[in-house]
Design a protein around this motif. Structure first.
Motif, PDB file in Angstrom:
ATOM      1  N   TYR A   1      46.335  12.301 100.502  1.00 44.65           N
ATOM      2  CA  TYR A   1      47.324  13.150  99.843  1.00 44.65           C
ATOM      3  C   TYR A   1      48.688  13.066 100.524  1.00 44.65           C
ATOM      4  O   TYR A   1      48.808  12.767 101.704  1.00 44.65           O
ATOM      5  CB  TYR A   1      46.857  14.606  99.833  1.00 44.65           C
ATOM      6  CG  TYR A   1      46.618  15.162 101.219  1.00 44.65           C
ATOM      7  CD1 TYR A   1      47.658  15.731 101.952  1.00 44.65           C
ATOM      8  CD2 TYR A   1      45.367  15.086 101.812  1.00 44.65           C
ATOM      9  CE1 TYR A   1      47.440  16.222 103.227  1.00 44.65           C
ATOM     10  CE2 TYR A   1      45.142  15.571 103.090  1.00 44.65           C
ATOM     11  CZ  TYR A   1      46.196  16.136 103.792  1.00 44.65           C
ATOM     12  OH  TYR A   1      45.980  16.612 105.066  1.00 44.65           O
TER      13      TYR A   1
ATOM     14  N   THR B   1      51.972  15.597 100.923  1.00 43.92           N
ATOM     15  CA  THR B   1      52.362  16.994 100.760  1.00 43.92           C
ATOM     16  C   THR B   1      53.523  17.320 101.683  1.00 43.92           C
ATOM     17  O   THR B   1      53.680  16.683 102.727  1.00 43.92           O
ATOM     18  CB  THR B   1      51.167  17.929 101.047  1.00 43.92           C
ATOM     19  OG1 THR B   1      51.484  19.269 100.675  1.00 43.92           O
ATOM     20  CG2 THR B   1      50.763  17.898 102.513  1.00 43.92           C
TER      21      THR B   1
ATOM     22  N   THR C   1      49.222  20.754  98.448  1.00 36.59           N
ATOM     23  CA  THR C   1      48.488  19.585  97.960  1.00 36.59           C
ATOM     24  C   THR C   1      47.372  19.231  98.932  1.00 36.59           C
ATOM     25  O   THR C   1      46.287  18.804  98.520  1.00 36.59           O
ATOM     26  CB  THR C   1      49.441  18.404  97.725  1.00 36.59           C
ATOM     27  OG1 THR C   1      50.486  18.817  96.842  1.00 36.59           O
ATOM     28  CG2 THR C   1      48.725  17.215  97.118  1.00 36.59           C
TER      29      THR C   1
ATOM     30  N   ALA D   1      43.385  18.771  98.138  1.00 43.22           N
ATOM     31  CA  ALA D   1      42.601  17.624  98.609  1.00 43.22           C
ATOM     32  C   ALA D   1      41.379  18.085  99.400  1.00 43.22           C
ATOM     33  O   ALA D   1      40.277  17.543  99.225  1.00 43.22           O
ATOM     34  CB  ALA D   1      43.473  16.709  99.462  1.00 43.22           C
TER      35      ALA D   1
ATOM     36  N   GLY E   1      46.291  12.040  95.829  1.00 42.31           N
ATOM     37  CA  GLY E   1      47.083  13.099  95.227  1.00 42.31           C
ATOM     38  C   GLY E   1      48.433  13.232  95.877  1.00 42.31           C
ATOM     39  O   GLY E   1      48.610  12.902  97.055  1.00 42.31           O
TER      40      GLY E   1
END
Length: 165
Positions: free
Chosen positions: A9, A11, A16, A20, A54
């Protein structure tokens, strides 16, 4: 043999990362080996059988660490099951309707043959980093719009798909 899944991820303020971690936790509950790591900290994806990536959305773009991750590991990602997610809308829209990926993520999906993309609501709390984030909060538009049940259900679908193979 257990399937080893990476949830990488990008972030800025941590929301976020929390998504995850939730995805990895659900996958572990389904009997998979899963770990959530910052995208910038992953040197190699060879040890993973499947990957979820992500990134938070900022001004219509995926977080820079998520973008760099899919570029750096593109060849390896294209050779394994891959799912993508975005987090960002600071309103309930992500729980109410399907929000398509932003153009850069859409290109990555096509290039890497990702199985699916989903956009989850975002979260912006007091103390967030960045001038824009502080302005959003000052204007009263922050809050937590993540739907954890939606996130868990999506992760469970991934787990189901990986365990039936």
């Amino acid at each position: 043999m257990s399937t080893n899944v990476l949830v990488a991820y990008g972030t800025t303020n941590g929301s976020t990362a929390e998504i995850a971690e939730t995805i990895a936790e659900v996958l572990r509950t389904d009997g998979l080996t899963a770990e959530a790591l910052p995208a910038g900290a992953v040197a190699d994806v060879a040890a993973y059988d499947a990957v979820v990536v992500g990134g938070g959305l900022y001004a219509g773009h995926w977080h820079k660490d998520a973008r760099r991750f899919v570029r750096r590991h593109g060849k390896a990602l294209a050779e394994r099951p891959l799912w993508l997610f975005s987090s960002g809308p600071l309103d309930p829209s992500a729980s109410e309707r399907d929000i398509p990926p932003v153009p850069g993520v859409k290109k990555a999906m096509i290039r890497l043959d990702a199985r699916e993309h989903i956009t989850f609501g975002g979260c912006l709390r007091e103390g967030a980093k960045g001038w824009v984030a502080r302005m959003i909060l000052r204007n009263g538009r922050g809050g937590d719009f993540r739907d954890m049940e939606q996130i868990k259900a999506w992760a469970a679908r991934i787990g189901h798909e990986l365990t039936r193979v």
